[in-house]
Design a protein around this motif. Structure first.
Motif, PDB file in Angstrom:
ATOM      1  N   VAL A 160       0.576  -0.936  -0.133  1.00  0.00           N
ATOM      2  CA  VAL A 160      -0.278  -0.106  -0.177  1.00  0.00           C
ATOM      3  C   VAL A 160       0.311   1.280   0.036  1.00  0.00           C
ATOM      4  O   VAL A 160       1.556   1.235   0.626  1.00  0.00           O
ATOM      5  CB  VAL A 160      -1.374  -0.196   1.165  1.00  0.00           C
ATOM      6  N   VAL A 161       0.987   2.331  -0.865  1.00  0.00           N
ATOM      7  CA  VAL A 161       1.162   3.311  -0.838  1.00  0.00           C
ATOM      8  C   VAL A 161       0.162   4.330  -0.797  1.00  0.00           C
ATOM      9  O   VAL A 161      -1.110   4.256  -0.883  1.00  0.00           O
ATOM     10  CB  VAL A 161       2.012   3.400  -2.065  1.00  0.00           C
ATOM     11  N   ARG A 162       0.797   5.556   0.410  1.00  0.00           N
ATOM     12  CA  ARG A 162      -0.799   6.030   0.804  1.00  0.00           C
ATOM     13  C   ARG A 162      -0.307   8.309   0.885  1.00  0.00           C
ATOM     14  O   ARG A 162       1.320   7.979   1.087  1.00  0.00           O
ATOM     15  CB  ARG A 162      -1.660   5.647   1.882  1.00  0.00           C
ATOM     16  N   SER A 163      -1.412   8.642   1.510  1.00  0.00           N
ATOM     17  CA  SER A 163      -1.183  10.176   1.497  1.00  0.00           C
ATOM     18  C   SER A 163      -0.580  10.171   2.762  1.00  0.00           C
ATOM     19  O   SER A 163      -1.169   9.055   3.686  1.00  0.00           O
ATOM     20  CB  SER A 163      -1.836  10.862   1.248  1.00  0.00           C
ATOM     21  N   ASP A 164      -0.326  10.941   3.396  1.00  0.00           N
ATOM     22  CA  ASP A 164      -0.048  10.745   4.690  1.00  0.00           C
ATOM     23  C   ASP A 164      -1.581  10.813   5.751  1.00  0.00           C
ATOM     24  O   ASP A 164      -1.349  10.225   7.073  1.00  0.00           O
ATOM     25  CB  ASP A 164       0.202  12.015   5.262  1.00  0.00           C
ATOM     26  N   ASP A 165      -1.893  11.667   5.040  1.00  0.00           N
ATOM     27  CA  ASP A 165      -3.423  12.036   5.943  1.00  0.00           C
ATOM     28  C   ASP A 165      -4.573  10.872   5.577  1.00  0.00           C
ATOM     29  O   ASP A 165      -6.107  10.778   5.526  1.00  0.00           O
ATOM     30  CB  ASP A 165      -4.316  13.016   5.052  1.00  0.00           C
ATOM     31  N   CYS A 166      -4.186   9.579   4.598  1.00  0.00           N
ATOM     32  CA  CYS A 166      -4.771   8.612   4.593  1.00  0.00           C
ATOM     33  C   CYS A 166      -6.252   8.847   3.215  1.00  0.00           C
ATOM     34  O   CYS A 166      -7.107   8.284   3.110  1.00  0.00           O
ATOM     35  CB  CYS A 166      -5.161   7.709   5.033  1.00  0.00           C
ATOM     36  N   ALA A 167      -6.250   9.878   2.577  1.00  0.00           N
ATOM     37  CA  ALA A 167      -7.345  10.562   2.341  1.00  0.00           C
ATOM     38  C   ALA A 167      -6.621   9.832   0.801  1.00  0.00           C
ATOM     39  O   ALA A 167      -7.914   9.625  -0.568  1.00  0.00           O
ATOM     40  CB  ALA A 167      -6.835  12.170   1.717  1.00  0.00           C
ATOM     41  N   VAL A 168      -5.942   9.276   0.367  1.00  0.00           N
ATOM     42  CA  VAL A 168      -5.301   8.441  -1.070  1.00  0.00           C
ATOM     43  C   VAL A 168      -4.478   7.346  -0.682  1.00  0.00           C
ATOM     44  O   VAL A 168      -3.024   7.654   0.153  1.00  0.00           O
ATOM     45  CB  VAL A 168      -3.859   9.651  -2.145  1.00  0.00           C
ATOM     46  N   ARG A 169      -5.093   6.401  -1.198  1.00  0.00           N
ATOM     47  CA  ARG A 169      -4.205   5.573  -0.639  1.00  0.00           C
ATOM     48  C   ARG A 169      -4.790   3.625  -2.439  1.00  0.00           C
ATOM     49  O   ARG A 169      -5.408   3.866  -3.044  1.00  0.00           O
ATOM     50  CB  ARG A 169      -5.554   4.235  -0.022  1.00  0.00           C
ATOM     51  N   LEU A 170      -3.619   3.110  -2.139  1.00  0.00           N
ATOM     52  CA  LEU A 170      -3.466   2.864  -3.624  1.00  0.00           C
ATOM     53  C   LEU A 170      -3.095   1.554  -3.137  1.00  0.00           C
ATOM     54  O   LEU A 170      -1.789   1.278  -2.180  1.00  0.00           O
ATOM     55  CB  LEU A 170      -2.755   3.405  -4.424  1.00  0.00           C
ATOM     56  N   ALA A 171      -3.659   0.474  -3.316  1.00  0.00           N
ATOM     57  CA  ALA A 171      -3.258  -0.495  -3.085  1.00  0.00           C
ATOM     58  C   ALA A 171      -2.079  -1.460  -4.301  1.00  0.00           C
ATOM     59  O   ALA A 171      -3.023  -1.866  -5.281  1.00  0.00           O
ATOM     60  CB  ALA A 171      -3.904  -2.172  -2.755  1.00  0.00           C
ATOM     61  N   LEU A 172      -0.706  -2.071  -4.534  1.00  0.00           N
ATOM     62  CA  LEU A 172      -0.503  -2.332  -5.242  1.00  0.00           C
ATOM     63  C   LEU A 172      -0.369  -3.933  -5.478  1.00  0.00           C
ATOM     64  O   LEU A 172       0.646  -3.967  -5.018  1.00  0.00           O
ATOM     65  CB  LEU A 172       0.817  -1.560  -5.676  1.00  0.00           C
TER      66      LEU A 172
END
Length: 600
Positions: free
Chosen positions: A469-481
């Motif tokens: 998982v890559v994500r923004s610090d506030d978790c507003a954007v999450r990508l599961a690769l």
């Protein structure tokens, strides 16, 4: 910062490697001896090609088993060294890498090693060459860079210095802080490699599992800071042994490698003079998803799923065969343009950013391939580039709470009416080929400045699915690769997960609208009853609607899945408390159910 790369990092012949490294933007290379030995070109021809390409030849390597031997053996070492120094003269390479002895060492004595390296340096100096002594992590006696430096210091020869390799230092857990006690002029060369956190013998770890900076778990910015403060001013070179990289496209891997050094330079802001490097334009992380695009020859089945979930049809694009659906701030674009015979697939992800031009410039400097789509006069032309798996990434300047301007290009639809049971996009799951997975992790973390969660493996009927998982610090954007196991017999589906304050109500309304959720076996709910005290009525409700459940010490998570259309399915999730996961205990259930439906 001068950049270099060892030819062992990439596939191809030596001349192919030189051309790829030059095209990727490297300043120089290390010549790995087996590459030269197997090359039909003479050393003079290799040197001439490098010169035409604008590459310096920075290091010849490796020279093994040189010190810690008896005198009879050292005679043959000197014979071998003279031949290599003559070869280096033909190549125009000044420095040779001398590894600590891992094979023929029989004498564990710093004084002996220092004396032999001094005598070897005398011969090197006669040829106008110099030696960079490196402590291998599996050296017979010398396996610590601090001991290697003590030996070099004791030898006290102007043609002898040390080579510092991040893998050999960090894999053994050695403290790199002592690097700052080595005079910068005695650090003859620096090699960089990242690696995943593994528990295995260090030789196998090194030979097969090194990664480019930013793709593993080592603190390379910290390592680089120590070297800078020591006063090193030579090339920063990559030496990465990896089974995957030596099988994949030569130029693409070279570009991936160069991207990693750009990222590392940007992360390593501490110089000896205290000034930051600022290799890349500073950008804010994406603050939300703008849209997700599904592309297919026929998107009607996906659009029917959206209708069943309560999405509103917002209209057709005024100049393209593209349709827009939305619910709350969640927007999904269905694109049938140039998609002949294509099954539904996730083709693009749009992000809302503070400054699209700055983010696009960052992507360009990190060698992200630009994407161009036809736009007519008066239409919004979003900045776009391509990810390693081909997913197109779009950037939109969109202040929080304001709908993107491009939405106005869609006509003939409706606007949402009732309060949203779906509020936005929670996360997007992207599948990657095995050979580009590590590249993708570095791509999203460097280009979009996203952080990394701990990776994990998820059991599927055909093997383990690797997930990061890559994500923004506030978790507003999450990508599961995700990457499917090699034995996986089909396309690993990708999906969009929508956020909801009431998943049960969404599931109930969707069922009434005709949605058939992914079937969940009774065994799952029997196990759920054992794991959590949910109460008989709630458990029955979840089972009836195909809703899955998870809970940890931070909160709870409810979610359900639709069927898979082509290579796409949808998910609706509800997060309670501070739950930040993705229902990982439920993922094997989902993968098994999808596997059964695929077989049928």
């Amino acid at each position: 910062m001068r950049t270099s790369i060892a030819t062992v990092c990439i596939s191809g012949t030596l001349t192919e490697k030189l051309r790829a490294c030059a095209d990727a933007g490297f300043d120089g290379i290390e010549v790995f001896e087996p590459d030269l030995i197997s090359s039909p070109e003479s050393p003079e021809e290799i040197a001439a090609l490098a010169s035409r390409l604008g590459l310096t030849l920075d290091l010849y390597q490796p020279f093994r088993d040189a010190e810690g031997v008896d005198e009879a053996t050292f005679v043959s070492v000197l014979h071998r060294a003279r031949a290599k120094f003559s070869l280096m003269e033909r190549l125009g390479i000044e420095t040779i890498l001398v590894c600590s002895n891992a094979g023929t060492a029989t004498v564990d004595d710093d004084a002996v090693s220092a004396d032999q390296l001094r005598r070897l340096a005398d011969v090197a100096q006669e040829h106008g060459r110099r030696l960079a002594f490196e402590a291998l992590a599996w050296g017979r006696f010398v396996d610590d860079y601090r001991r290697a430096w003590r030996i070099v210091e004791q030898a006290d020869h102007p043609a002898l210095g040390v080579c510092l390799d991040s893998f050999h230092i960090l894999s053994r857990g050695h403290d790199p802080a002592a690097i700052e006690r080595i005079p910068g002029e005695k650090i003859f060369f620096v090699q960089l490699a990242d690696a995943p956190a593994l528990t295995m013998d260090v030789l196998s770890w090194s030979r097969h599992h090194r990664l480019f900076p930013g793709e593993g778990s080592f603190d390379l910015p910290g390592f680089m800071g120590h070297v800078m403060r020591a006063g090193y001013d030579g090339p920063w070179s990559l030496e990465v042994f990896n089974d995957v990289f030596r099988q994949t496209d030569t130029l693409r891997t070279a570009q991936q490698a160069r991207r990693s050094l750009t990222w590392l330079e940007d992360q390593s802001t501490e110089r000896a003079d205290g000034e930051g490097t600022m290799a890349l334009p500073a950008v804010d992380q994406p603050h939300d998803f703008d849209f997700v695009e599904v592309k297919a020859d026929d998107t009607s089945a996906v659009e029917e799923l959206l209708r069943q979930l309560g999405f509103t049809f917002r209209g057709r694009h005024r100049s393209k065969p593209v349709r827009l659906w939305s619910y709350g701030s969640a927007r999904l674009v269905c694109n049938e343009q140039q998609a002949r015979d294509l099954e539904p697939t996730l083709a693009a992800v749009g992000f809302e950013v503070t400054d699209a031009d700055a983010s696009a410039d960052r992507a360009r400097r990190l060698q992200a391939p630009a994407v161009s789509r036809r736009s007519l006069a008066g239409e919004i032309d979003l900045a776009a580039f391509s990810a390693p798996d081909g997913t197109e990434i779009f950037l939109a300047d969109a202040p929080d709470g304001v709908e993107s301007a491009w939405v106005g290009e869609f006509d003939g639809g409706s606007t949402a009416g009732e309060p949203a049971l779906i509020t936005g996009i929670d996360h997007v799951n992207l599948a990657h080929p095995w050979q580009s997975f590590d590249e993708a992790v570095l791509f999203y973390s460097s280009v979009l400045d996203l952080g990394l969660d701990a990776g994990q493996d998820i059991a599927a009927p055909s093997g383990l699915v690797r997930s990061q998982v890559v994500r923004s610090d506030d978790c507003a954007v999450r990508l599961a690769l995700n990457v499917a196991p090699l034995a996986h017999d089909g396309v690993l589906a990708q999906h969009v997960a929508f956020a909801s304050p009431d998943v049960v109500e969404v599931a109930r309304r969707a069922r009434d609208a005709g949605l058939q959720p992914l079937p969940v076996p009774q065994n799952y709910y029997d196990d759920l009853a054992a794991r959590f005290d949910l109460g008989r009525e709630r458990l029955a409700e979840l089972r009836e609607l195909g809703v899955l459940y998870d809970r940890d010490r931070t909160g709870e998570f409810l979610h359900f899945y639709t069927e898979t259309i082509g290579a796409v399915f949808l998910e609706v999730v509800q997060r309670g408390g501070e739950y930040r996961g993705f229902g990982a205990p439920n993922a094997p259930v989902r993968l098994a159910a999808q596997h059964l439906r695929d077989r049928r």
